[in-house]
Design a protein around this motif. Structure first.
Motif, mmCIF file in Angstrom:
data_model
loop_
_atom_site.group_PDB
_atom_site.id
_atom_site.type_symbol
_atom_site.label_atom_id
_atom_site.label_comp_id
_atom_site.label_asym_id
_atom_site.label_seq_id
_atom_site.Cartn_x
_atom_site.Cartn_y
_atom_site.Cartn_z
ATOM 1 N N THR A 73 -48.094 -68.593 -1.722
ATOM 2 C CA THR A 73 -47.319 -68.053 -0.685
ATOM 3 C C THR A 73 -46.838 -66.442 -0.851
ATOM 4 O O THR A 73 -46.977 -66.062 -2.231
ATOM 5 C CB THR A 73 -45.896 -68.732 -0.488
ATOM 6 N N ARG A 78 -43.455 -75.434 3.464
ATOM 7 C CA ARG A 78 -42.334 -74.667 2.901
ATOM 8 C C ARG A 78 -41.169 -75.137 3.615
ATOM 9 O O ARG A 78 -40.918 -75.139 4.687
ATOM 10 C CB ARG A 78 -42.396 -73.403 2.768
ATOM 11 N N VAL A 118 -43.432 -69.228 7.257
ATOM 12 C CA VAL A 118 -44.002 -69.261 5.822
ATOM 13 C C VAL A 118 -45.319 -69.847 5.739
ATOM 14 O O VAL A 118 -45.377 -71.159 6.160
ATOM 15 C CB VAL A 118 -43.096 -69.652 4.701
#
Length: 353
Positions: free
Chosen positions: A77, A109, A120
């Motif tokens: 990420t 996430r 995300v």
């Protein structure tokens, strides 16, 4: 020799059916025992969930109930960068670990409130069951062909021995009966790819029949990739006659050319689609049929049904063993035909000459 191979194959099929039945029986018994302790009532067996669990990809490799090999989870990420941990962390945390949740094998996430953080994007580069099976089949293929090559050089001019005596006739069959007739004089340039394609599909088809094996060739992503590679090789090596046939087919009136362009372009892309769907559908369908038969044991809970189902499952495993070879052969045959039609000097055969 043939009788010995047949006996071994039947033994493998029998052990496979017994292992699968025992595995599912253990799973069904433990699931029933746990539900009885928790709720004091029998939990209904969900055959659909069982089938999807065994044919789909996952972040761990489950060979039988309680026998699980954790695999590396590799996530990226923008906020946290690259993170690597074992898939057993999700099992310990009921699917949640370090701010991530494994939701039906899709990792997301979590936001501070405990919900999915849709803003995300999680890049999942994990070594899943299918990826691990892919690496395993690659190692098997390399070792197999290296062994056969060494044995061929050692016994050159002599009768083949060991594994060479089984693999060498298959190689010659693919070369002489599939590749040569469809590609022609330039076959040697494409023979390594076509042999690799055949044995890769065959090995993964056979691995998928082993209890606990991954359904790699039943994954449409894998079959699509193989079809795309064939598509690229075909059109990179295509000659002017092939392209001219697509642009202006011989004998077609000028007014009909726009319609023919649509038909020809559709045909070009239908070839890889047919390769993709044929292999994916046949392998997946076979696994679903076998798992459905085994699921009948837990639906009817009868020894008589179990005995009949075991016989039918043994028969279906024998059919799937044949399908494993047949689908590898068909994929290689069609690939040879597509390459051959793209590199031949003319397309007179298309017009009946």
């Amino acid at each position: 020799m043939l009788r010995t191979i047949t006996s071994k194959l039947l033994l493998i099929l029998s052990l496979s059916v017994f292992s699968i039945s025992f595995s599912f029986a253990q799973e069904g018994h433990e699931a029933h025992h746990e539900s009885k302790e928790a709720a004091h009532e029998e939990e209904k067996f969900d055959i659909g969930q069982m089938i999807m669990h065994h044919i789909s990809d996952s972040h761990e490799w489950e060979f039988a109930h309680g026998l699980v090999i954790p695999l590396p989870v590799i996530l990226y990420t923008e906020a946290n960068g690259l993170e690597i941990f074992s898939s057993s962390r999700f099992a310990e945390g009921n699917g949640v670990y370090n701010g991530y949740i494994n939701n039906h094998e899709h990792i997301h996430r979590l936001n501070p409130q405990g919900g999915l953080d849709e803003e995300v994007h999680v890049w999942d580069f994990s070594i899943t069951k299918n990826v691990a099976s892919l690496l395993l089949s690659a190692v098997i293929l390399i070792l197999l062909m290296t062994t056969v090559a060494k044995s061929f050089n050692k016994n050159h001019g002599k009768a083949p021995k060991g594994i060479q005596s089984f693999v060498e006739p298959i190689i010659f069959f693919i070369r002489d009966e599939v590749v040569k007739p469809n590609i022609g004089a330039k076959y040697e340039r494409y023979l390594p790819y076509l042999l690799t394609l055949f044995f890769f599909i065959l090995i993964n088809n056979l691995l998928g029949l082993i209890p606990g094996g991954a359904n790699l060739t039943g994954n449409i992503t894998i079959t699509l990739f193989l079809a795309v590679v064939t598509f690229v090789i075909t059109h990179i090596n295509a000659n002017k006659h092939y392209w001219l046939h697509l642009v202006k087919p011989e004998g077609v009136p000028t007014l009909m050319l726009p319609l023919m362009w649509v038909v020809e372009i559709a045909g070009v892309f239908m070839k890889p689609m047919s390769l993709t769907i044929r292999l994916f559908a046949n392998i997946t369908a076979g696994h679903i049929i076998i798992l459905s038969l085994l699921g009948l044991i837990f639906i009817f809970k009868s020894f008589a049904v179990g005995g009949v189902v075991t016989l039918f499952t043994l028969f279906m495993n024998a059919i799937e063993l044949l399908v494993a070879f047949l689908q590898a052969f068909i994929f290689t045959l069609l690939t040879s035909m597509y390459i051959g039609s793209a590199i031949e000097d003319s397309h007179e055969a298309d017009h009946g000459h």
